[in-house]
Enzyme design. Structure first.
Site, PDB file in Angstrom:
ATOM      1  N   HIS A  34       0.862  -1.183   0.000  1.00  0.00           N
ATOM      2  CA  HIS A  34       0.000   0.000   0.000  1.00  0.00           C
ATOM      3  C   HIS A  34       0.900   1.236   0.000  1.00  0.00           C
ATOM      4  O   HIS A  34       2.144   1.106  -0.008  1.00  0.00           O
ATOM      5  CB  HIS A  34      -0.945  -0.026   1.214  1.00  0.00           C
ATOM      6  CG  HIS A  34      -0.241  -0.276   2.509  1.00  0.00           C
ATOM      7  ND1 HIS A  34       0.687   0.593   3.022  1.00  0.00           N
ATOM      8  CD2 HIS A  34      -0.296  -1.315   3.393  1.00  0.00           C
ATOM      9  CE1 HIS A  34       1.153   0.133   4.165  1.00  0.00           C
ATOM     10  NE2 HIS A  34       0.583  -1.043   4.417  1.00  0.00           N
ATOM     11  N   HIS A  37       4.031   1.310   2.256  1.00  0.00           N
ATOM     12  CA  HIS A  37       5.212   0.609   1.719  1.00  0.00           C
ATOM     13  C   HIS A  37       5.852   1.415   0.584  1.00  0.00           C
ATOM     14  O   HIS A  37       7.070   1.526   0.493  1.00  0.00           O
ATOM     15  CB  HIS A  37       4.808  -0.753   1.134  1.00  0.00           C
ATOM     16  CG  HIS A  37       4.214  -1.717   2.106  1.00  0.00           C
ATOM     17  ND1 HIS A  37       2.900  -2.113   2.048  1.00  0.00           N
ATOM     18  CD2 HIS A  37       4.759  -2.399   3.140  1.00  0.00           C
ATOM     19  CE1 HIS A  37       2.658  -2.995   3.003  1.00  0.00           C
ATOM     20  NE2 HIS A  37       3.764  -3.188   3.686  1.00  0.00           N
ATOM     21  N   GLN A  61       7.946 -15.097  12.443  1.00  0.00           N
ATOM     22  CA  GLN A  61       7.488 -13.998  13.303  1.00  0.00           C
ATOM     23  C   GLN A  61       6.008 -14.118  13.648  1.00  0.00           C
ATOM     24  O   GLN A  61       5.451 -13.238  14.288  1.00  0.00           O
ATOM     25  CB  GLN A  61       7.820 -12.636  12.695  1.00  0.00           C
ATOM     26  CG  GLN A  61       7.043 -12.288  11.450  1.00  0.00           C
ATOM     27  CD  GLN A  61       7.627 -11.055  10.749  1.00  0.00           C
ATOM     28  OE1 GLN A  61       8.754 -11.068  10.291  1.00  0.00           O
ATOM     29  NE2 GLN A  61       6.852  -9.989  10.680  1.00  0.00           N
ATOM     30  N   GLY A 147       9.445   1.479   8.430  1.00  0.00           N
ATOM     31  CA  GLY A 147       8.397   2.465   8.671  1.00  0.00           C
ATOM     32  C   GLY A 147       8.170   2.720  10.155  1.00  0.00           C
ATOM     33  O   GLY A 147       8.234   1.801  10.981  1.00  0.00           O
ATOM     34  N   LYS A 149       5.428   3.208  11.310  1.00  0.00           N
ATOM     35  CA  LYS A 149       4.208   2.459  11.639  1.00  0.00           C
ATOM     36  C   LYS A 149       4.533   1.361  12.669  1.00  0.00           C
ATOM     37  O   LYS A 149       3.769   1.122  13.601  1.00  0.00           O
ATOM     38  CB  LYS A 149       3.641   1.843  10.353  1.00  0.00           C
ATOM     39  CG  LYS A 149       2.652   0.705  10.543  1.00  0.00           C
ATOM     40  CD  LYS A 149       1.314   1.239  10.874  1.00  0.00           C
ATOM     41  CE  LYS A 149       0.278   0.216  11.246  1.00  0.00           C
ATOM     42  NZ  LYS A 149       0.445  -1.138  10.844  1.00  0.00           N
ATOM     43  N   ASP A 150       5.664   0.677  12.456  1.00  0.00           N
ATOM     44  CA  ASP A 150       6.103  -0.368  13.387  1.00  0.00           C
ATOM     45  C   ASP A 150       7.245   0.216  14.220  1.00  0.00           C
ATOM     46  O   ASP A 150       8.415  -0.149  14.060  1.00  0.00           O
ATOM     47  CB  ASP A 150       6.540  -1.607  12.608  1.00  0.00           C
ATOM     48  CG  ASP A 150       5.392  -2.204  11.826  1.00  0.00           C
ATOM     49  OD1 ASP A 150       4.682  -3.048  12.376  1.00  0.00           O
ATOM     50  OD2 ASP A 150       5.174  -1.786  10.666  1.00  0.00           O
ATOM     51  N   VAL A 176       2.312   6.527   7.314  1.00  0.00           N
ATOM     52  CA  VAL A 176       1.357   7.024   6.306  1.00  0.00           C
ATOM     53  C   VAL A 176      -0.063   6.580   6.701  1.00  0.00           C
ATOM     54  O   VAL A 176      -0.292   5.410   7.036  1.00  0.00           O
ATOM     55  CB  VAL A 176       1.706   6.479   4.901  1.00  0.00           C
ATOM     56  CG1 VAL A 176       0.691   6.956   3.867  1.00  0.00           C
ATOM     57  CG2 VAL A 176       3.114   6.909   4.502  1.00  0.00           C
ATOM     58  N   SER A 185      -2.279  -0.311   6.622  1.00  0.00           N
ATOM     59  CA  SER A 185      -1.745  -1.619   7.004  1.00  0.00           C
ATOM     60  C   SER A 185      -2.330  -2.661   6.060  1.00  0.00           C
ATOM     61  O   SER A 185      -3.501  -2.548   5.661  1.00  0.00           O
ATOM     62  CB  SER A 185      -2.178  -1.946   8.442  1.00  0.00           C
ATOM     63  OG  SER A 185      -2.008  -3.321   8.702  1.00  0.00           O
ATOM     64  N   SER A 186      -1.531  -3.650   5.709  1.00  0.00           N
ATOM     65  CA  SER A 186      -2.061  -4.743   4.873  1.00  0.00           C
ATOM     66  C   SER A 186      -3.241  -5.404   5.570  1.00  0.00           C
ATOM     67  O   SER A 186      -4.161  -5.906   4.927  1.00  0.00           O
ATOM     68  CB  SER A 186      -0.970  -5.781   4.608  1.00  0.00           C
ATOM     69  OG  SER A 186       0.176  -5.158   4.069  1.00  0.00           O
TER      70      SER A 186
END
Ligand code: AMP
Length: 282
Positions: A34, A37, A61, A147, A149-150, A176, A185-186
């Site tokens: 998305h 990424h 993971q 990112g 994001k994490d 983003v 997020s996926s």
């Protein structure tokens, strides 16, 4: 754009790039790309001659009860998007190519990995550190882009790179969001229409909490985090954590803390979402 499925082919490309004096950037992903990424690819291109995007849903993971099997995949679309954004190569191996059946060597980070997501996902960051180390050895990048994001993952990777002396510059790209401020997020694909609306409480409540902390001070963090939890629950979110920690150490903030990381994780239905915001105290 090249597509590599084997470690050998990817390593040959890396060796040729190094011999040609090209600077290589790596953007590690699990695919189903998305704009979040793709923004990493844009930033990677600014820092290197060649961008390699890895697309690998890393089994180590995921815990057995997590969403490894149903994790969304669309290689054709990912390939088109990488090409459009100017990636030089995709590395997309099968799990059997990445892991020998009897692999017994792992990479752990022992401190930051125990906080936040590490509490409910105890093997997660071992899988992340191991696969990222493998990718670093396979792609041999000069630069790698992760990112915000994490946020916890980015901190752990920075720590690992420092502690193990990987000669790689780590860049952390901004988080983003979509037009409603939902962090891309996926996993957003799993949300139905109601859950998509409910999930907006995450960004809404942490943005409000940031303002509250800046106006009343860090002494009120515990009560403000409680308010965020209550808000999320009102919109059917099952809270895993709402925490506001020192953004460098992931310890409780002190007078010396320069920046806070306010991070949340909550489930909407069966979908676990995370979000975070940085709060500059200087
Ligand atoms: P994933 O495919 O979810 O493992 O993510 C691959 C990389 O993209 C990680 O470094 C993520 O932090 C980053 N990423 C995922 N979503 C976003 C986003 N909304 N904004 C910025 N980076 C992101």
């Amino acid at each position: 754009m090249e597509i590599f499925r084997t470690v050998q082919d990817m390593q040959n490309f890396a060796t040729a790039a190094i011999r040609a004096g090209k600077k290589v950037a790596l953007v590690p992903t699990m695919g189903f790309l998305h704009e979040g990424h793709l923004s990493l690819i844009d930033i990677a291109r600014e820092h290197a001659d060649l961008v390699v995007v890895s697309i690998f849903v890393n089994p180590t993971q995921f815990a057995p009860n997590e969403d490894l099997d149903k994790y969304p995949r669309d290689f054709q679309r990912d390939k088109d998007l990488c090409e459009l954004r100017g990636a030089a190569a995709i590395f997309a191996p099968e799990a059997s190519e990445m892991y020998a059946e009897n692999q017994t060597t792992w990479v752990y980070e022992e401190k930051l990995s125990t906080k936040l997501c590490g509490k409910s996902r105890p093997i997660h960051f071992r899988g992340v550190c191991t696969v990222v180390s493998k990718l670093f050895n396979i792609v041999r990048p000069d630069v790698a882009v992760f990112g915000q994001k994490d946020a916890q993952q980015a901190l752990i990777i920075r720590r690992m790179v420092r502690d193990l002396n990987f000669p790689i510059e780590i860049i952390v790209a901004p988080l983003v969001r979509d037009k409603n401020n939902l962090a891309l997020s996926s996993r957003n694909k799993y949300l139905d229409e109601n859950q998509q609306k409910d999930a907006l409480v995450l960004s809404r409540s942490i943005f409000a909490a940031k303002e509250a902390i800046l106006s009343v001070g860090i002494g009120e963090i515990p009560s403000i985090c409680e308010v965020v939890k209550t808000e999320i629950a009102k919109f059917h979110g099952i809270v895993d954590y709402v925490e506001c920690l020192d953004s460098e150490t992931l310890e409780e903030p002190t007078e010396a803390t320069k920046e806070l990381l306010l991070a949340v994780a909550a489930k909407f239905g069966t979908t676990r979402l995370i979000d975070n915001i940085l709060i500059n105290l200087e």
